[in-house]
Design an enzyme around this catalytic site. Structure first.
Site, PDB file in Angstrom:
ATOM      1  N   SER A   1       0.986  -1.178  -0.235  1.00 51.19           N
ATOM      2  CA  SER A   1      -0.173   0.137  -0.063  1.00 51.19           C
ATOM      3  C   SER A   1       0.777   1.242  -0.053  1.00 51.19           C
ATOM      4  CB  SER A   1      -0.898  -0.024   1.346  1.00 51.19           C
ATOM      5  OG  SER A   1      -0.123  -0.189   2.506  1.00 51.19           O
TER       6      SER A   1
ATOM      7  N   ASN B   1     -16.676  27.530 -23.020  1.00 50.04           N
ATOM      8  CA  ASN B   1     -17.106  26.150 -22.442  1.00 50.04           C
ATOM      9  C   ASN B   1     -17.154  26.358 -20.999  1.00 50.04           C
ATOM     10  OD1 ASN B   1     -17.833  25.125 -24.908  1.00 50.04           O
ATOM     11  ND2 ASN B   1     -15.828  24.387 -24.937  1.00 50.04           N
TER      12      ASN B   1
ATOM     13  N   THR C   1     -40.069  25.320 -11.255  1.00 48.83           N
ATOM     14  CA  THR C   1     -40.083  24.146 -10.977  1.00 48.83           C
ATOM     15  C   THR C   1     -40.631  22.969 -12.100  1.00 48.83           C
ATOM     16  OG1 THR C   1     -42.766  24.379 -10.536  1.00 48.83           O
ATOM     17  CG2 THR C   1     -41.394  24.994  -8.580  1.00 48.83           C
ATOM     18  N   HIS C   2     -40.107  21.801 -12.050  1.00 51.55           N
ATOM     19  CA  HIS C   2     -40.061  21.289 -13.189  1.00 51.55           C
ATOM     20  C   HIS C   2     -39.325  21.677 -14.224  1.00 51.55           C
ATOM     21  CE1 HIS C   2     -43.508  19.104 -11.000  1.00 51.55           C
ATOM     22  NE2 HIS C   2     -43.583  20.401 -10.704  1.00 51.55           N
TER      23      HIS C   2
ATOM     24  N   LYS D   1     -16.803  29.636 -28.793  1.00 50.69           N
ATOM     25  CA  LYS D   1     -17.167  29.163 -27.706  1.00 50.69           C
ATOM     26  C   LYS D   1     -16.590  29.518 -26.488  1.00 50.69           C
ATOM     27  CE  LYS D   1     -18.651  24.650 -28.224  1.00 50.69           C
ATOM     28  NZ  LYS D   1     -19.971  24.138 -27.775  1.00 50.69           N
TER      29      LYS D   1
ATOM     30  N   GLU E   1     -18.610  21.821 -15.567  1.00 50.17           N
ATOM     31  CA  GLU E   1     -18.852  20.280 -15.766  1.00 50.17           C
ATOM     32  C   GLU E   1     -17.893  19.507 -15.118  1.00 50.17           C
ATOM     33  OE1 GLU E   1     -18.267  21.911 -20.039  1.00 50.17           O
ATOM     34  OE2 GLU E   1     -19.146  20.185 -20.345  1.00 50.17           O
TER      35      GLU E   1
ATOM     36  N   SER F   1     -12.863  26.464 -27.410  1.00 48.73           N
ATOM     37  CA  SER F   1     -12.634  25.354 -28.202  1.00 48.73           C
ATOM     38  C   SER F   1     -11.699  25.378 -29.318  1.00 48.73           C
ATOM     39  CB  SER F   1     -14.228  24.997 -28.818  1.00 48.73           C
ATOM     40  OG  SER F   1     -13.926  24.286 -30.100  1.00 48.73           O
TER      41      SER F   1
HETATM   42  N1  ARG Z   1      -1.076  -1.350   5.312  1.00 42.28           N
HETATM   43  C1  ARG Z   1      -2.091  -1.613   6.297  1.00 42.28           C
HETATM   44  C2  ARG Z   1      -3.443  -1.169   6.086  1.00 42.28           C
HETATM   45  O1  ARG Z   1      -3.423  -0.193   5.324  1.00 42.28           O
HETATM   46  C3  ARG Z   1      -1.735  -1.638   7.549  1.00 42.28           C
HETATM   47  C4  ARG Z   1      -2.180  -2.567   8.419  1.00 42.28           C
HETATM   48  C5  ARG Z   1      -1.721  -3.824   8.213  1.00 42.28           C
HETATM   49  N2  ARG Z   1      -2.097  -4.832   9.508  1.00 42.28           N
HETATM   50  C6  ARG Z   1      -1.726  -6.115   9.467  1.00 42.28           C
HETATM   51  N3  ARG Z   1      -1.973  -6.831  10.030  1.00 42.28           N
HETATM   52  N4  ARG Z   1      -1.312  -6.700   8.137  1.00 42.28           N
HETATM   53  O2  ARG Z   1      -4.711  -1.646   6.423  1.00 42.28           O
END
Ligand code: ARG
Length: 463
Positions: free
Chosen positions: A24, A286, A156-157, A284, A291, A278
């Site tokens: 992560s 835009n 409305t609508h 244009k 958006e 554009s």
């Molecule tokens: N990277 C993990 C998370 O975001 C941290 C916790 C991980 N805990 C574990 N027991 N592997 O959830």
């Protein structure tokens, strides 16, 4: 080579794909400041409780600050094999201070650590969103004050209904944003309990002081149940839910801006700063920012749906599924922040086209209700009968292709003989809006007072 942090019982390292799906660090590296803050509070508490000797505490504190400086300067090297921010910081800490670093993880787990980090990040972000929403309210209230008497059609609508003022329309969004801010604050108040010290799931046998770490990190108190502490992602769900509602409000306004800036409506002009040209059609302008504000509500609501779905079948306590809370939460709250900033800029710069609005306000028989009300007030007709008479007059005018005010008095009297010349006064849009003085109504005097009230409240420091 097996993992240095948890690889004791492993003979070999993870498969390439295992590492890829598990890591992560690519997205949780943004939690570095929160992670280090949490570690500093934890190690100080371990020292104060006599769980770690003071020289180890001092070494760890110095090392954590050095790691922080490396991250801030951009010199820190993030490695996928170290999985996440928690292990990345600890690994570098070990390189800097040696074996003492290994004592930092006493009486804690990555499960309570990551919950704490996320809460700190979400909490800061909610505070920023609240301040940004207040800025947008201020921009809207200023526009409302400047255009308290600028008439426009109310719909409305999406059919012409009754004339309103441009300021009144702006203040409608100020009210929505006030409720959005209330939801940000509620979410913040409910999340402000500290999970640190819940450890993996069951608490710890070390004599830790969770009240001290909670206070050091600005939490109101420690969480009361260790299982809940590591399993709870309500705080992210609730914040995403508040963010989704706010994003939907912004999206509705964005949609109005898109419609209003079209040549067919021409109700408002956005500044050059918030429009694009554009590459092929030179005429244009835009409304891309509007958006995109409208579109970004999709990913914000999507993040809420995504995390609800991640959480729905998870048994207590922590499961790795919960690592999937991050990208959506970061992305959605960041997107909302950008939407609030873009909307504030657009509102500050935009200019309503008063002449077009006034003309449009009077079209579509928008003062028909005023006429019916006049028949009730002046002639004593029951409202249902007045409605019927007015309907006939609208039918007559529409058959001739003219407005109500273009019907002659004799024509009016065909539908109701008691009508007098005085009726023409209520057919004008200015009179119509000026008469709507009921509390919360669109009368310019009301709008001015409401806008001033909001600006005064928003100028107060805690508002
Ligand atoms: N990277 C993990 C998370 O975001 C941290 C916790 C991980 N805990 C574990 N027991 N592997 O959830």
């Amino acid at each position: 080579m097996s993992n240095r942090m948890w690889g004791g019982r492993f003979a070999s390292g993870p498969a390439e794909i295992m590492e890829e799906i598990n890591a992560s660090i690519g997205f949780d590296k943004r939690l570095a400041p929160q992670d280090i803050r949490g570690s500093l509070a934890h190690v100080a508490m371990l020292g104060a409780q006599g769980i770690l000797p003071t020289d180890d505490v001092a070494a760890i504190e110095g090392g954590l600050k050095a790691v922080q400086a490396e991250i801030e300067s951009g010199g820190f090297v993030f490695k996928r094999e170290l999985e996440d921010i928690h292990m990345s910081v600890e690994s570098r800490l070990t390189e800097i201070v040696g074996p003492a670093a290994g004592r930092l993880h006493t009486a804690r787990s990555r499960n309570d650590q990551v919950a704490t980090d996320m809460k700190l990040w979400v909490r800061d972000t909610l505070d920023n969103l609240d301040a940004q929403a207040a800025g947008l309210q201020r921009a809207l209230a200023e526009k409302a004050l400047a255009h308290a008497g600028t008439v426009m059609p109310g719909f409305t609508h999406l059919q012409s209904a009754q004339p309103v003022t441009f300021g009144h329309h702006c203040l409608a969004y100020v009210e929505m944003l006030a409720r959005d801010r209330g939801r940000f604050r509620d979410a913040r108040a409910r999340l402000n309990e500290c999970p640190l010290g819940a450890a993996a799931l069951a608490g710890t046998s070390f004599p830790i002081d969770r009240h001290a770490t909670a206070a050091a990190l600005g939490f109101d108190r420690p969480t009361a149940n260790s299982l809940d502490s590591v399993a709870d992602r309500d705080f992210a769900l609730e914040s995403l839910s508040a963010a989704s509602i706010c994003a939907i409000h912004l999206s509705r306004f964005a949609e109005e801006l898109v419609v209003w800036t079209s040549a067919q409506f021409d109700f408002v002009k956005l500044s050059d700063g918030y429009t694009t040209g554009s590459s092929i059609m030179p005429q244009k302008r835009n409304p891309d920012a509007a958006e995109l504000v409208r579109a970004k509500s999709g990913r914000i609501v999507g993040a809420l749906m995504g995390l609800l779905t991640v959480m729905k079948g998870l048994p207590l306590a922590y499961s790795k599924d919960m690592q999937e809370d991050k990208e959506g939460t970061f992305d959605a709250l960041q997107a909302l922040s950008l939407c609030l900033a873009a909307m504030t800029g657009m509102v500050r710069d935009l200019e309503p086209n008063a002449e077009v609005l006034a003309r449009a306000a009077g079209s579509g028989y928008s003062t028909a209700t005023d006429l019916a009300d006049w028949l009730v007030r002046e002639l004593g007709l029951p409202f249902r009968q007045a409605h019927h008479v007015t309907g006939r007059l609208v039918g007559m005018a529409s058959a001739k292709g003219v407005g109500l005010e273009a019907l002659s008095l004799p024509e009016m009297q065909e539908a109701e003989p008691q009508i007098t010349q005085a009726v023409y006064a209520v057919l004008g849009v200015a009179n119509s809006v000026a008469s709507r003085v009921s509390f919360g109504g669109t009368a310019p005097a009301n709008v001015r007072a409401q806008a001033e009230g909001w600006l005064a409240r928003l100028a107060e420091p805690a508002a």
